[in-house]
Structures are given as structure tokens and as C-alpha cells.
Scaffold this active site. Structure first.
Site, short mmCIF file in Angstrom:
data_model
loop_
_atom_site.label_atom_id
_atom_site.label_comp_id
_atom_site.label_asym_id
_atom_site.label_seq_id
_atom_site.Cartn_x
_atom_site.Cartn_y
_atom_site.Cartn_z
CE LYS A 1 -1.56 2.57 3.21
NZ LYS A 1 -1.48 3.83 2.47
N GLY B 1 7.11 4.45 8.26
CA GLY B 1 6.28 5.63 8.48
C GLY B 1 6.56 6.19 9.86
CB SER B 2 4.68 8.61 11.87
OG SER B 2 3.43 7.95 11.87
CB THR B 3 7.39 6.75 16.15
OG1 THR B 3 8.73 6.75 15.61
CG2 THR B 3 7.41 5.94 17.44
N GLY C 1 3.39 3.37 13.51
CA GLY C 1 4.13 2.12 13.70
C GLY C 1 3.72 1.39 14.98
CD GLU D 1 13.63 0.08 8.65
OE1 GLU D 1 14.17 0.99 9.31
OE2 GLU D 1 14.18 -1.01 8.41
CB CYS E 1 13.26 8.43 8.39
SG CYS E 1 14.10 7.40 7.18
CD GLU F 1 10.46 11.97 12.01
OE1 GLU F 1 9.32 11.53 12.21
OE2 GLU F 1 11.33 11.36 11.37
P1 NAD Z 1 2.57 7.94 8.36
O1 NAD Z 1 2.90 7.05 9.50
O2 NAD Z 1 1.52 8.94 8.54
O3 NAD Z 1 2.13 7.06 7.08
C1 NAD Z 1 2.92 6.00 6.60
C2 NAD Z 1 2.04 5.02 5.85
O4 NAD Z 1 1.09 4.47 6.76
C3 NAD Z 1 1.21 5.66 4.73
O5 NAD Z 1 1.11 4.73 3.67
C4 NAD Z 1 -0.15 5.86 5.37
O6 NAD Z 1 -1.21 5.87 4.45
C5 NAD Z 1 -0.24 4.64 6.27
N1 NAD Z 1 -1.11 4.80 7.43
C6 NAD Z 1 -1.50 5.96 8.03
N2 NAD Z 1 -2.28 5.68 9.10
C7 NAD Z 1 -2.37 4.32 9.17
C8 NAD Z 1 -3.02 3.43 10.07
N3 NAD Z 1 -3.72 3.87 11.10
N4 NAD Z 1 -2.89 2.12 9.85
C9 NAD Z 1 -2.15 1.65 8.82
N5 NAD Z 1 -1.53 2.44 7.93
C10 NAD Z 1 -1.62 3.77 8.10
O7 NAD Z 1 3.95 8.58 7.92
P2 NAD Z 1 4.21 9.65 6.77
O8 NAD Z 1 3.79 10.97 7.28
O9 NAD Z 1 3.62 9.18 5.49
O10 NAD Z 1 5.78 9.56 6.62
C11 NAD Z 1 6.64 10.27 7.42
C12 NAD Z 1 7.16 9.41 8.55
O11 NAD Z 1 7.79 8.25 8.04
C13 NAD Z 1 8.20 10.12 9.35
O12 NAD Z 1 7.99 9.90 10.72
C14 NAD Z 1 9.50 9.47 8.91
O13 NAD Z 1 10.54 9.55 9.83
C15 NAD Z 1 9.06 8.08 8.66
N6 NAD Z 1 9.98 7.39 7.75
C16 NAD Z 1 10.82 6.44 8.27
C17 NAD Z 1 11.73 5.81 7.45
C18 NAD Z 1 12.68 4.78 8.01
O14 NAD Z 1 13.26 4.03 7.22
N7 NAD Z 1 12.86 4.69 9.30
C19 NAD Z 1 11.81 6.14 6.10
C20 NAD Z 1 10.95 7.12 5.62
C21 NAD Z 1 10.03 7.72 6.46
#
Ligand code: NAD
Length: 502
Positions: A183, A236-238, A241, A258, A292, A389
Site C-alpha cells: 500500500k 512511516g511515523s512512530t 508504527g 522503520e 527519516c 521529528e
Molecule cells: P505515516 O505514519 O503517517 O504514514 C505512513 C504510511 O502508513 C502511509 O502509507 C499511510 O497511508 C499509512 N497509514 C497511516 N495511518 C495508518 C493506520 N492507522 N494504519 C495503517 N496504515 C496507516 O507517515 P508519513 O507521514 O507518510 O511519513 C513520514 C514518517 O515516516 C516520518 O515519521 C518518517 O521519519 C518516517 N519514515 C521512516 C523511514 C525509516 O526508514 N525509518 C523512512 C521514511 C520515512
């Protein structure tokens, strides 16, 4: 300027079919705020169909029963097609997430393709089966240790590196023989759908790769809950996660997470300042600080602070913001209006908490979503900007009187994804590197994410590692098969339970 002028309408890819949904979502170019594409708003039913297709393909053995060499060959055909379409992919990437064209070529798309090649190579070299004699067993026996595909795995990726981070999941999943449902974020789904088109043309069997576009909590949440998904890889975000991990625990799914970061960049007194000054800006401003692994907390020795900041301010003024499709542009836009406002709010809060804006560049006037690089001094590690962050081009500068104090500041965070240390003395740098609580530590460098090295976080920056020679461990189950070779019934141990037969 970009040659993509048409609005592209994509279906999603489920069970080898290109399918639509009742509703569609717009994909916006963050540099112009114009619609550049639309994708279906898939939902729970689409997710379930994708998981069912992946499970059926897995059970039929359409992919897992191929040899690693055969899987690698299909993956390499995908690499070839992606290379042929490199220009279009780069342009699409620039338009969907606002990365500058130079960065898109080198990192976002360039790495994505070369990392897929790495996973194809790994399919060939990985030890899927290992046999040996069991020396400790009393009778002649052989043991077989196998690494088998897990089955259906799911990937959820964010908007910042949408193709690269998807390949960090699709690559090892396919190399290991799994079927995957992935996704993308709704803001940046286009390059991944182009990837699915390349995979179809390369001959990947139906159901092995499925791309479901749709609302994050709805589609992503269903993937986290689904009992037939045996592993979930999330970037994605902590905050999200944590939720994924909690939901995945209900049916004991394997997880790799991650998550976010707050990278400390530690400068030692003997650092080469010419390089370290530029690198501090590079660490913070690559992709507008929306990475990130960005270096967002610069920890300077007190004695170097003023000179270092002065030199950074002068260099930051050289950074050119503008059309990301222009080769002369250094920094593009922020992903969306909400994220732009969030960054501006953090800067305002920093001032309220006592930080000083030492530099604030000039952002283009609209349209699009722009934040200029910003350097904050007088930051202390208890301030909100030093703890949370920001995900924008905002560098927090902190001071330390000793190396021990710098390390303490660096480690005083809930995150642990990336860190850096700068010194002309490699021994001194290594000594600091060993003490930093971080999945990656760069010595005299930053943002070097290589397919051959593991990537992942300490503490709340994540769980598990992507990339590196052990990447397939996260996508395989380990099975042990015991084969008794003995003809000597008298040496069997059954008599522990059974009396001698009459
Ligand atoms: P996010 O957590 O909002 O979204 C990430 C993904 O999760 C998206 O596809 C989103 O649609 C999906 N999502 C959102 N809510 C969800 C839920 N309740 N259940 C399941 N899926 C859901 O993050 P973002 O704003 O898209 O990305 C930025 C974040 O990602 C930052 O915190 C960044 O540090 C982190 N990031 C980490 C890495 C790494 O390798 N550690 C790499 C890139 C980004």
C-alpha cells in the site's frame, strides 16, 4: 521543466488485473498544487481480494516453487524495464513528491533500481538450505535447515521515498519467494503503480504482487489485522508504527518497523570544517528535510559554535529553492499544505521556547508548499524542536563543552535511527560512533544508505533491519527437518515411553 503535462488516471493492481473503485483520489504536485493524476480509493474489500489473490498464488506455488535463479531472472527483467523508463519514472517522481530532479535520479529512483538488482543477486547467493550430520544424536541422522517463504507479506510505505521504500519490501519478499500486497501513501502512489506495470510486463505471475491504493487507516489497518497476512513491513511515523505493531500482535504477525528519527550530528573539535559545514546542511536539507535519517540536531563544541554557525549561514544562503524539475534547483517544495504549516508552527514554538532563528532563507511565493531552510541556535535538548521529528528543513544547533556531553545529548532521545560524527582522527570518531545509540552511524559522511548495509532503528525508531546480506532472514521462516538414517532399532529412545514389544 517537466514534460508531464497530462493528468494520468491509474487503476490499482490486484491479482494481475488493473481494477478501479467507485471513488478516486487526486494526486497533487506539491510544487504547483495542481492535480497530476488520480488513483482508485480502494477499501477493505479490495484489500481482502488482494490478500486472497496473494494467498492463492502462494498456495499454488506460482512463485515460491521457482528456483532462486528463476526468481532472480524475473526480478532482473523488471530492473531492465525500469532502466528503460528511467526518464519517465524520474519525472513522475519529481511531480508526485516534489523531490528535485538531481536527487530523484541519484537517490529516489536510481537507488530504487539498483537496490532491486541487489535483492535479485541476494536471491542467488542466499543460503536457503543447509544440511549437516547431527553429531550429538545417538543414532545416524541428518538435519536439514531450510529458510522458507513466509507466505503473504504486506508492505505499507510513506510518501517521502515511495518507490525506494517499496522496493526495500518487494525486493526481499520476491527474492525469498513470498507474495506481497503493498500500500503506497495516497499522496504518492504513481511510481509504485508504474513499478507494478513493469513487473507485469516482466512476467511476474498474477497475485504475486498486488498494489492497493486507498485510505491509510482503512487499507493499512486491514493489512495489519488480516489473519492471512503473516508478516507486515511498515515504514512511516512512530505513532502509526506503534498502532501497526499492536494490531499485528493479535495474530502474531512478524513485523519490521522503520520509523522516525531525530539524528544527532556530532562535530568534534578537529573536524574538517570545510566539509563538515556543507555536510551539516546536506544532512538536514536533503529532500527538504523530509527524510527519516536526516541530521536534525547538530551538536557543536562550544569553542567552534560561532564560527561554524556563521559559515553555515553563509552557505545556506546559496541554496536555491524552486521548480524541482529544473536541474539548477537545490531544494523543492514540502509535500502538502498541512505539513508546511506544521513545520512553520515548530519554528514559531522554538522561538517561544527560547531558540534564536539564526538563518531563514527565502521561500518562493505560492503556488505550491514551500518552507525555506532554517537554522535555529540556542536550542537545548529539552525544547520541543529538539525532541520531536519536524520533517522539514529546520536545523537545531546545540552546544556541548566536552565529547562526553555531546554523546549524552545525542543519546538523550526516544529515537535511534541515524547519527554522525566528524573528526580527522578516525580512532576518536570510532570511539564516539560506538557509543551512539543508533542503527546507523556515519563517520565523516551522511545519507549514505547502501543496499549492502543493514538499515533500521534503535529504540523507537523501529524494529528489525531492511537491506544488507541478512535482509531475507526477515522474509523467511526457519524450518528444521530431522531425518533418522539409523537401521539400529536397539539404539532408538522410544523405550523411554514404550515397554519392549513382546
Ligand atoms: P505515516 O505514519 O503517517 O504514514 C505512513 C504510511 O502508513 C502511509 O502509507 C499511510 O497511508 C499509512 N497509514 C497511516 N495511518 C495508518 C493506520 N492507522 N494504519 C495503517 N496504515 C496507516 O507517515 P508519513 O507521514 O507518510 O511519513 C513520514 C514518517 O515516516 C516520518 O515519521 C518518517 O521519519 C518516517 N519514515 C521512516 C523511514 C525509516 O526508514 N525509518 C523512512 C521514511 C520515512
Amino acid at each position: 521543466m517537466s514534460t508531464i503535462t497530462d493528468v494520468r488516471h491509474y487503476p490499482m493492481y490486484i491479482d494481475g488485473q488493473w481494477v478501479d473503485a467507485d471513488e478516486r483520489a487526486d494526486v497533487i504536485d506539491p510544487a504547483t498544487a495542481e492535480v497530476i493524476g488520480t488513483v482508485p480509493m480502494g477499501g477493505v474489500a479490495d484489500t481482502d481480494r488482494a490478500v486472497a489473490a496473494a494467498l492463492a498464488a502462494h498456495r499454488r506455488g506460482d512463485w515460491r516453487s521457482r528456483t532462486p535463479e528463476e526468481r532472480a531472472e524475473v526480478m532482473e527483467r523488471i530492473v531492465e524495464i525500469l532502466n528503460e523508463r528511467m526518464d519517465d519514472l524520474v519525472e513522475l517522481h519529481v511531480r508526485e513528491n516534489g523531490v528535485t530532479i538531481r536527487q530523484a535520479m541519484a537517490f529516489h529512483v536510481g537507488y530504487a533500481i539498483s537496490h532491486l538488482q541487489y535483492f535479485a543477486d541476494l536471491a542467488r547467493s542466499y543460503e536457503f538450505e543447509r544440511s549437516g550430520k547431527l553429531l550429538s544424536y545417538p543414532t545416524a541422522a541428518a538435519g536439514l535447515i531450510r529458510r522458507e517463504p513466509i507466505g503473504v507479506v504486506a508492505g505499507i510505505v510513506p510518501w517521502n521515498f515511495p518507490l525506494l521504500l517499496a522496493i526495500w519490501k518487494i525486493g526481499p519478499a520476491l527474492a525469498a519467494g513470498n507474495c506481497i500486497v503493498i500500500k503506497p501513501d495516497l499522496q504518492t502512489p504513481l511510481t509504485l503503480l508504474e513499478f507494478a506495470r513493469a513487473a507485469e510486463e516482466a512476467g511476474l505471475p498474477a497475485g504475486v504482487l498486488n498494489v492497493v491504493t486507498g485510505d491509510g487507516p482503512e487499507v493499512g489497518g486491514r493489512l495489519a489485522d488480516h489473519p492471512d497476512v503473516r508478516k507486515i513491513a511498515f515504514t512511516g511515523s512512530t505513532a502509526v508504527g506503534r498502532e501497526i505493531q499492536a494490531r499485528a500482535s493479535v495474530n502474531v504477525k512478524r513485523t519490521t518497523l522503520e520509523l522516525g528519527g531525530k539524528g544527532p550530528n556530532v562535530i568534534l573539535e578537529d573536524a574538517d570544517l570545510d566539509t563538515a559545514v556543507d555536510a551539516a546542511l546536506f544532512a538536514c536539507c536533503l529532500y527538504q528535510g523530509q527524510a527519516c535519517e536526516s541530521g536534525t540536531r547538530l551538536i557543536l563544541p562550544s569553542c567552534l559554535h560561532d564560527e561554524f554557525v556563521e559559515r553555515m549561514v553563509r552557505r545556506a544562503a546559496d541554496i536555491r529553492l524552486g521548480d524541482p524539475a529544473d536541474f539548477d534547483t537545490d531544494m523543492g517544495p514540502i509535500i502538502n499544505a498541512k505539513q508546511k504549516q506544521r513545520i512553520l508552527d515548530y519554528i514559531a514554538l522554538a522561538e517561544t521556547e527560547g531558540a534564536t532563528v539564526a538563518y531563514r532563507g527565502t521561500a518562493p511565493d505560492g503556488p505550491g508548499f514551500w518552507v525555506a531552510p532554517t537554522i535555529l541556535t540556542d536550542v537545548t535538548n529539552d525544547m520541543t524542536v529538539a525532541r520531536e521529528e519536524i520533517f522539514g528543513p529546520v536545523l537545531c544547533v546545540l552546544k556541548a563543552d566536552t565529547v562526553a556531553e555531546a554523546i549524552a545529548i545525542a543519546n538523550d532521545t526516544e529515537y535511534g535511527l541515524s547519527a554522525g560524527v566528524w573528526s580527522e582522527d578516525v580512532d576518536a570518531a570510532l570511539d564516539v560512533a560506538r557509543q551512539l545509540e543508533s542503527g546507523t552511524v556515519w563517520v565523516n559522511d551522511w545519507h549514505m544508505v547502501n543496499a549492502e548495509y543493514p538499515f533500521g532503528g534503535y529504540k523507537q525508531s523501529g524494529l528489525g533491519r531492511e537491506l544488507g546480506p541478512h535482509a531475507l532472514d526477515e522474509y523467511t521462516e526457519e524450518k528444521f527437518i530431522h531425518i533418522d538414517l539409523s537401521r539400529d532399532k536397539s539404539r532408538r529412545v522410544y523405550d523411554i515411553v514404550l515397554p519392549e514389544s513382546s
